[in-house]
Design a protein around this motif. Structure first.
Motif, mmCIF file in Angstrom:
data_model
loop_
_atom_site.group_PDB
_atom_site.id
_atom_site.type_symbol
_atom_site.label_atom_id
_atom_site.label_comp_id
_atom_site.label_asym_id
_atom_site.label_seq_id
_atom_site.Cartn_x
_atom_site.Cartn_y
_atom_site.Cartn_z
ATOM 1 N N PHE A 271 11.728 -9.362 14.720
ATOM 2 C CA PHE A 271 11.575 -7.902 14.720
ATOM 3 C C PHE A 271 10.199 -7.548 15.266
ATOM 4 N N ILE A 272 10.191 -6.731 16.293
ATOM 5 C CA ILE A 272 8.929 -6.375 16.949
ATOM 6 C C ILE A 272 8.709 -4.875 16.765
ATOM 7 N N PRO A 273 7.570 -4.469 16.167
ATOM 8 C CA PRO A 273 7.339 -3.028 16.035
ATOM 9 C C PRO A 273 7.075 -2.396 17.408
ATOM 10 N N ALA A 274 7.700 -1.244 17.660
ATOM 11 C CA ALA A 274 7.439 -0.543 18.926
ATOM 12 C C ALA A 274 5.977 -0.128 18.944
ATOM 13 N N PRO A 275 5.306 -0.267 20.094
ATOM 14 C CA PRO A 275 3.871 0.015 20.121
ATOM 15 C C PRO A 275 3.540 1.498 20.317
ATOM 16 N N PRO A 276 2.523 1.973 19.608
ATOM 17 C CA PRO A 276 2.028 3.325 19.890
ATOM 18 C C PRO A 276 1.230 3.339 21.194
ATOM 19 N N GLU A 277 0.961 4.517 21.735
ATOM 20 C CA GLU A 277 0.246 4.608 23.013
ATOM 21 C C GLU A 277 -1.153 4.002 22.909
ATOM 22 N N SER A 278 -1.860 4.322 21.810
ATOM 23 C CA SER A 278 -3.189 3.731 21.642
ATOM 24 C C SER A 278 -3.017 2.384 20.937
ATOM 25 N N GLY A 279 -4.083 1.634 20.847
ATOM 26 C CA GLY A 279 -3.972 0.317 20.210
ATOM 27 C C GLY A 279 -4.132 0.373 18.696
ATOM 28 N N CYS A 280 -4.020 1.577 18.114
ATOM 29 C CA CYS A 280 -4.310 1.725 16.682
ATOM 30 C C CYS A 280 -3.107 1.371 15.806
ATOM 31 N N ASN A 281 -3.282 1.578 14.514
ATOM 32 C CA ASN A 281 -2.226 1.306 13.541
ATOM 33 C C ASN A 281 -1.373 2.550 13.308
ATOM 34 N N CYS A 282 -1.179 3.362 14.347
ATOM 35 C CA CYS A 282 -0.551 4.681 14.144
ATOM 36 C C CYS A 282 0.906 4.592 13.725
ATOM 37 N N SER A 283 1.536 3.425 13.811
ATOM 38 C CA SER A 283 2.930 3.377 13.380
ATOM 39 C C SER A 283 3.038 3.114 11.875
ATOM 40 N N GLN A 284 1.902 3.178 11.181
ATOM 41 C CA GLN A 284 1.947 3.227 9.708
ATOM 42 C C GLN A 284 1.745 4.689 9.319
ATOM 43 N N CYS A 285 2.606 5.198 8.445
ATOM 44 C CA CYS A 285 2.471 6.601 8.029
ATOM 45 C C CYS A 285 1.257 6.717 7.094
ATOM 46 N N PRO A 286 0.240 7.501 7.501
ATOM 47 C CA PRO A 286 -0.972 7.575 6.680
ATOM 48 C C PRO A 286 -0.720 8.214 5.313
ATOM 49 N N HIS A 287 0.342 9.013 5.223
ATOM 50 C CA HIS A 287 0.668 9.667 3.940
ATOM 51 C C HIS A 287 1.334 8.663 2.996
ATOM 52 N N MET A 288 2.348 7.996 3.509
ATOM 53 C CA MET A 288 3.051 6.993 2.695
ATOM 54 C C MET A 288 2.079 5.941 2.177
ATOM 55 N N ARG A 289 1.132 5.568 3.054
ATOM 56 C CA ARG A 289 0.247 4.454 2.719
ATOM 57 C C ARG A 289 -0.872 4.839 1.757
ATOM 58 N N LEU A 290 -0.907 6.120 1.357
ATOM 59 C CA LEU A 290 -1.886 6.498 0.316
ATOM 60 C C LEU A 290 -1.504 5.874 -1.023
ATOM 61 N N ASN A 291 -0.204 5.651 -1.230
ATOM 62 C CA ASN A 291 0.227 4.999 -2.477
ATOM 63 C C ASN A 291 -0.130 3.512 -2.397
ATOM 64 N N THR A 292 -0.722 3.014 -3.453
ATOM 65 C CA THR A 292 -1.034 1.577 -3.513
ATOM 66 C C THR A 292 -0.475 1.050 -4.834
ATOM 67 N N ILE A 293 -0.410 -0.254 -4.944
ATOM 68 C CA ILE A 293 0.124 -0.847 -6.178
ATOM 69 C C ILE A 293 -0.783 -0.502 -7.372
ATOM 70 N N GLU A 294 -2.107 -0.376 -7.127
ATOM 71 C CA GLU A 294 -3.042 -0.019 -8.220
ATOM 72 C C GLU A 294 -2.788 1.420 -8.674
ATOM 73 N N LYS A 295 -2.614 2.327 -7.720
ATOM 74 C CA LYS A 295 -2.342 3.723 -8.101
ATOM 75 C C LYS A 295 -0.987 3.815 -8.815
ATOM 76 N N LEU A 296 -0.064 3.001 -8.377
ATOM 77 C CA LEU A 296 1.259 2.975 -9.017
ATOM 78 C C LEU A 296 1.135 2.544 -10.478
ATOM 79 N N TYR A 297 0.348 1.521 -10.703
ATOM 80 C CA TYR A 297 0.130 1.037 -12.069
ATOM 81 C C TYR A 297 -0.536 2.133 -12.920
ATOM 82 N N ASN A 298 -1.596 2.744 -12.385
ATOM 83 C CA ASN A 298 -2.288 3.798 -13.142
ATOM 84 C C ASN A 298 -1.373 4.977 -13.417
#
Ligand code: 13P
Ligand code: SF4
Length: 332
Positions: A271-298
């Motif tokens: 499985f190959i992630p489709a690339p964004p135009e820039s070389g950044c990590n833009c195919s990770q949703c910055p909103h979704m990724r605000l949740n972390t396992i530590e915040k989930l525990y708290n």
């Protein structure tokens, strides 16, 4: 000295920022708290792998809404974004619905403020309003029927051709529906920052490099990307398609969190992630990724932050969600 209470601090920053003991086995601690509190953990495919691995249910927006509607747990911890947890609250006014980080919004939902949308609808008084679930409760309250990427086409085909329809807020999904059904929809001009970022130029490069690969894309992607897709569908649709396909290699144009389950389903496939135009990590949703396992525990430990909704908005937003559920009983 004034003391800041925990709820005040949560209201201020959107999550519990108590340090978590690094020696704690968070998987074990979360499992224990879930049992003690009769809580269920629902997670979207775009969550970090650790959260997906500890969830009771992983799914797309439709699957998670159905799980939220069916659960008899007292607490729903929603590892996703705000509109998803809010939908769970709309369906479960008497349950506590928690979101690990209240700031986990959605760029697409944000493109459609309720007051502007209300005016838009008022300018098309004879139109039925079909809204994608990625919108606020206030926008849902202005809608006749909600849809997700899994059932949008199926629902639209049930609406008589003679009935004019507004589709909001995602213009790419709206235009894809127009191409699929030949309907003339009035489409709100909203877009998701993650899905608009995929590069057609780089995708073509990848297809040349992997000529045998199939392209799987979410309908929130732009037409320039969708026209290269062998399959267009929701996150769960993409997952199922890859599992059932004879092909061995896939280029996946959606948030890369989905690759975690796809690789677990089919470890022998690539499985190959489709690339964004820039070389950044833009195919990770910055909103979704605000949740972390530590915040989930708290969040499970302190039962905060909690989703709150004004009852009149909840009641009005429930109607179009229930209509979606009724109209899509046959869709999986
Ligand atoms: P799905 O319903 O396909 O999981 O999509 C949710 C979403 O937010 C896509 O960006
Ligand atoms: Fe919203 Fe886009 Fe994130 Fe999905 S990927 S939650 S549409 S910002």
């Amino acid at each position: 000295m004034t003391t800041v209470t925990l709820p005040q601090r949560v209201a201020e920053i959107g999550f519990i920022d108590q340090p978590v003991d690094p020696r704690l086995d968070l998987f074990e601690a979360i499992e224990r708290l879930k049992g003690e509190k009769n809580a269920v953990l629902l997670a979207h495919y775009y969550q970090e792998p650790a959260i997906q691995d500890i969830a009771d249910f992983i799914g797309d927006s439709l699957g998670l809404s159905r799980q939220a509607a069916a659960t008899d747990a007292e607490i729903i911890v929603f590892a996703g974004v705000h509109f998803m947890a809010e939908t769970a609250k709309i369906l479960n006014p008497d349950k506590k619905v928690l979101l690990p980080d209240l700031n986990a919004g959605c760029s697409l939902a944000d493109t459609c403020p309720a007051d502007a949308f209300s005016e838009f609808c008022a300018n098309h008084p004879d139109h039925l309003v079909m809204s994608y679930i990625n919108c606020s409760a206030a926008v849902k309250a202005l809608s006749d029927v909600i849809c997700t990427s899994t059932n949008a086409e199926y629902l639209l085909r049930q609406i008589p051709e003679s009935q004019p329809v507004i589709f909001a807020p995602d213009r790419n999904l709206g235009r894809w529906l127009i191409r699929q059904t030949g309907r003339d929809l009035v489409v709100w001009d909203g877009v998701c920052i993650v899905h608009e970022t995929f590069s057609e130029r780089k995708l073509i490069g990848l297809k040349v490099e992997y000529p045998e690969a199939l392209v799987l894309a979410h309908p929130e992607c732009e037409e320039a990307v969708l026209r290269h897709a062998d399959y267009v569908g929701s996150t769960s649709g993409i997952r199922k398609f890859a599992a059932r396909s004879e092909a061995r290699t896939f280029i996946v144009a959606t948030e890369e969190g989905i690759l975690h389950q796809m690789r677990k389903d089919c470890p022998e496939k690539t499985f190959i992630p489709a690339p964004p135009e820039s070389g950044c990590n833009c195919s990770q949703c910055p909103h979704m990724r605000l949740n972390t396992i530590e915040k989930l525990y708290n969040c499970l430990r302190y039962e905060q932050p909690e989703i709150m909704l004004e009852e009149s908005v909840r009641e009005r937003s429930l109607r179009p969600i229930l209509r979606m559920m009724e109209m899509s009983t046959g869709v999986s």
